[in-house]
Design a protein around this motif. Sequence first.
Motif, short mmCIF file in Angstrom:
data_model
loop_
_atom_site.label_atom_id
_atom_site.label_comp_id
_atom_site.label_asym_id
_atom_site.label_seq_id
_atom_site.Cartn_x
_atom_site.Cartn_y
_atom_site.Cartn_z
N SER A 167 -4.11 -9.03 -4.93
CA SER A 167 -2.59 -8.90 -4.90
C SER A 167 -1.87 -8.82 -6.03
O SER A 167 -0.75 -8.13 -5.94
CB SER A 167 -2.35 -10.08 -3.93
N ALA A 213 0.83 -1.17 -0.06
CA ALA A 213 -0.08 -0.13 0.09
C ALA A 213 0.88 1.32 0.21
O ALA A 213 2.05 1.21 0.38
CB ALA A 213 -0.92 -0.08 1.26
N ASP A 263 -1.94 -5.09 -7.00
CA ASP A 263 -1.23 -4.22 -6.17
C ASP A 263 0.35 -4.48 -6.54
O ASP A 263 1.06 -3.62 -6.63
CB ASP A 263 -1.27 -4.93 -4.71
#
Length: 455
Positions: A405, A289, A408
Amino acid sequence: MTDTKPLFFGLYEQACVGNGSGAVSLWTHPDDRRLGALDLRYWIDLARRAEEAEFDLFFFGDVLGMYDTLGGGPATALEWGVELPAHDPLLHIPALAAVTERIAFGATVSTTYEHPFAHARRFSTLDHLTAGRIAWNIVTSYLPGAAANFGLDVLAHDSRYDRADEFLEVVYDLWERSWDDDAYVGSRELRRFADPSKVLRVDHEGAHFRVAGPHVSPPSPQRTPYLIQAGWSPRGREFAARHAELIFVGDSDPQAIREGLSGIRARAAELGRDPEQIRAVVGMNPVLAPTRIEVQQKLDAYQSHYNADAQLAAYAGWSGIDFAAYADDEPIVKQSTNHTQTKETRSDAPPLTAGDVRGRFASVTAFADDRFIGTPDEVAANIEEFVEESGVDGFLLHQYLSPGSLDDFSTLLAPRLRERGLFGGRPSEGTLRSRLRTDGADRLGADHPAGARRR
């Protein structure tokens, strides 16, 4: 970091809902799409995302039975879908290859319950259909339930490798020796499919298998699929030194990895192989993040949808130990099982209580390495340091949430890795083997036991 080069990245998957690699119960998270895993559209979308993210490999793990060690039965595994359904990944690959152009596919197939003739036929078919984008992850299987499904008892750990060695001898003969390179003619003008004088039986008779041959497929782009192996036990490392081209490392300590790989490559050289052709990857469960606060928010959300018993059921199956039979303060009895080797089965590992094990699995990050949890800059720096310390060539990404995931990684981490020269720019054409070998060859050389079988 010296001699920086792009790393090899693969996506680790299983043809199931409850993926056992640290996210077995996170299909309950509202942003996870794993319940769609029974639908081909889910896999097509995921394969396309992985290719767009410039991943090199779409890797399928596999099991052939239920995780029924914990509590002496499969109740927990069934309730939480622990590596269930155990669908056949080989049936997924042709469909995914048809909608992609570059990414390669790896499939886990056991030498313990397969027959080498049928196996060689399937993988030759896949190598033809994917134009050489196929890899075989060689495993020997450890679940008692899987053995029972085939009417067998679990073989002893090292005996499974003895069978695997013979299995590979047979498939090498089928892939490499049965057909000469020019045996396939395929000529309308000559009205000839193949030259019979250049197609031979293999006539193998061994301790485990009898196979006459010839092989029923002409030589495929790679002949032998690219060979992956994940065993990290002493017998597993010996097997890797003899056969493996890509090792899925079973450790997380960089120094231990470097020492283990050095030993494998040294043994490979003793066996006459070129050790430079042996690559290594390690699993990673990243949580990414833009800020540390957002990282923690993600972890908290994962934890709220995590079930420790579900993950413990998977670990019990891997280790062969029923942790439900122990009180928290009761030491786990050191025992040698025929499953995988874990901290509870290795004699050189410190003793643990059942409470220690349960405490470890209380967190969703039980299988995660803290180095790969953080902001993109932090994780990219840690990856660079880890590679330099360990000597690995890349990573297999395990997703907490699918496809979140992976997304990301692509949007947050890949740009930071690219800045460091660690991502992107790898060969994207040709066979998987040609992209990974230093000589760019499609086929194994005579220094490998497969290439040595070729006439």
